[in-house]
Write an enzyme that holds these catalytic residues in place. Sequence first.
Site, PDB file in Angstrom:
ATOM      1  CG  HIS A   1      -1.640  -1.374   1.264  1.00  0.00           C
ATOM      2  ND1 HIS A   1      -3.021  -1.310   0.795  1.00  0.00           N
ATOM      3  CD2 HIS A   1      -1.224  -2.569   1.791  1.00  0.00           C
ATOM      4  CE1 HIS A   1      -3.514  -2.697   1.086  1.00  0.00           C
ATOM      5  NE2 HIS A   1      -2.797  -2.949   1.521  1.00  0.00           N
TER       6      HIS A   1
ATOM      7  NE  ARG B   1      -1.422   3.266   3.706  1.00  0.00           N
ATOM      8  CZ  ARG B   1      -2.511   2.273   4.188  1.00  0.00           C
ATOM      9  NH1 ARG B   1      -3.231   2.030   3.358  1.00  0.00           N
ATOM     10  NH2 ARG B   1      -2.173   1.598   5.316  1.00  0.00           N
TER      11      ARG B   1
ATOM     12  CG  ASN C   1      -5.665   0.865   0.108  1.00  0.00           C
ATOM     13  OD1 ASN C   1      -4.728   0.754  -0.670  1.00  0.00           O
ATOM     14  ND2 ASN C   1      -5.564   0.991   1.426  1.00  0.00           N
TER      15      ASN C   1
ATOM     16  CG  HIS D   1      -7.181  -7.618   0.383  1.00  0.00           C
ATOM     17  ND1 HIS D   1      -7.058  -7.606  -0.756  1.00  0.00           N
ATOM     18  CD2 HIS D   1      -6.421  -7.017   0.886  1.00  0.00           C
ATOM     19  CE1 HIS D   1      -5.696  -6.552  -1.083  1.00  0.00           C
ATOM     20  NE2 HIS D   1      -5.481  -6.403   0.276  1.00  0.00           N
TER      21      HIS D   1
ATOM     22  CG  ASN E   1      -8.352  -7.231   9.076  1.00  0.00           C
ATOM     23  OD1 ASN E   1      -8.518  -8.286   9.701  1.00  0.00           O
ATOM     24  ND2 ASN E   1      -9.385  -6.716   8.527  1.00  0.00           N
TER      25      ASN E   1
ATOM     26  CG  ASP F   1      -1.415  -6.497   3.964  1.00  0.00           C
ATOM     27  OD1 ASP F   1      -1.530  -5.295   3.296  1.00  0.00           O
ATOM     28  OD2 ASP F   1      -1.794  -6.839   5.011  1.00  0.00           O
TER      29      ASP F   1
ATOM     30  N   GLY G   1      -2.373  -2.379  10.009  1.00  0.00           N
ATOM     31  CA  GLY G   1      -1.586  -2.277   9.137  1.00  0.00           C
ATOM     32  C   GLY G   1      -0.183  -1.998   9.721  1.00  0.00           C
TER      33      GLY G   1
END
Length: 349
Positions: free
Chosen positions: A13, A15, A45, A129, A216, A243, A262
């Site tokens: 990720h 961001r 995301n 996911h 998660n 992740d 996270g």
Amino acid sequence: MITVNGFIDMHVHLREPGNPEKETISSGTRAAKAGGYSLVCAMPNLMPVPDSLDTLRVQLELIRRDACTEVLPYASTTIGRKGETPVDYESLMPYVAGFSDDGSGVQDDDVMCRCMQGIARCGGLLAAHCELMYDPHTGASVDDIGRREALEVERNIRLAKDTGCRLHICHVSSKESVDLIREGKKDGVCLTAETAPHYLVFSKDDVSDDGRFKMNPPIGTEADRQALIDAVRDGVIDVIATDHAPHTQEEKSCGFDDSLNGVVGLETAFPVLYTCLVREGVISLERLLAMMSDAPSRILGVRNDKKIHIDLDTEYTIHSSEFLSKGKSSPFDGMKVWGKVMDNYSLNV
């Protein structure tokens, strides 16, 4: 000193666009390069969600301008990651690693079937996911974490078999999911799976009341960890991904219950796994390198001939304050490890 192909992380990720205070393309890829990664696959995301060519171009321009390693983004599976309307897979396919709705997933079975059919038609990859919050058969909430993950794994494998879609299961954390993946592969489903370093090194007995351990899916039991190690050994789990999911210090320093999910992992994955798995005789160095490089290269259909240099004989302590990532929350902070990616590696990017 060894020279090997650069690592490929199928699950990070970065961001940006959307939350540059947590991470940017620049900071995330500098962290990736420091960890030995030549290619990372960025989850969708983001804001805007990469659900069309127009919104994907925003991310691609940032990658072109700022990345110091290769970045292959995922497009979302549905418009807005809302789990309702499939995106135009054919138009997006040439520019992406695959399709994912990230942590929200696609909860409706009929919508997921349509998504898989569309992805299968264009030869794409669905990265799922599996974090289902309820039983799709009854609508009831599911409190057991391992069971919750496994319910969605089972549903996705069943639909992948029906549609012929290539399915990649993200961040597998439970024994029940491992068993389902093993059976799915035996049944001929076009299926691959990944787990992450923290699930292979820790069990829930190691978790402290600290945001550094909040992710998660969460870290499971010792039985889950052992099942994952067995799956790594026998090839049921194909890939180790990080992740990598950075948040601000404020979001991660408020105690376990209030912390966002996270942790970061790009700068620690190889030394942690080399120290805890290879040096302890759990798996071979060749198996570890295959899972971090060869297998993701094959699954993604990308060349991987960039070289990195690793000093296996250097012992040092992980200090998250020294990370190049903006995210500093790591369950491995303070761990003594072996195997350092050297500064003089040549990634040719």
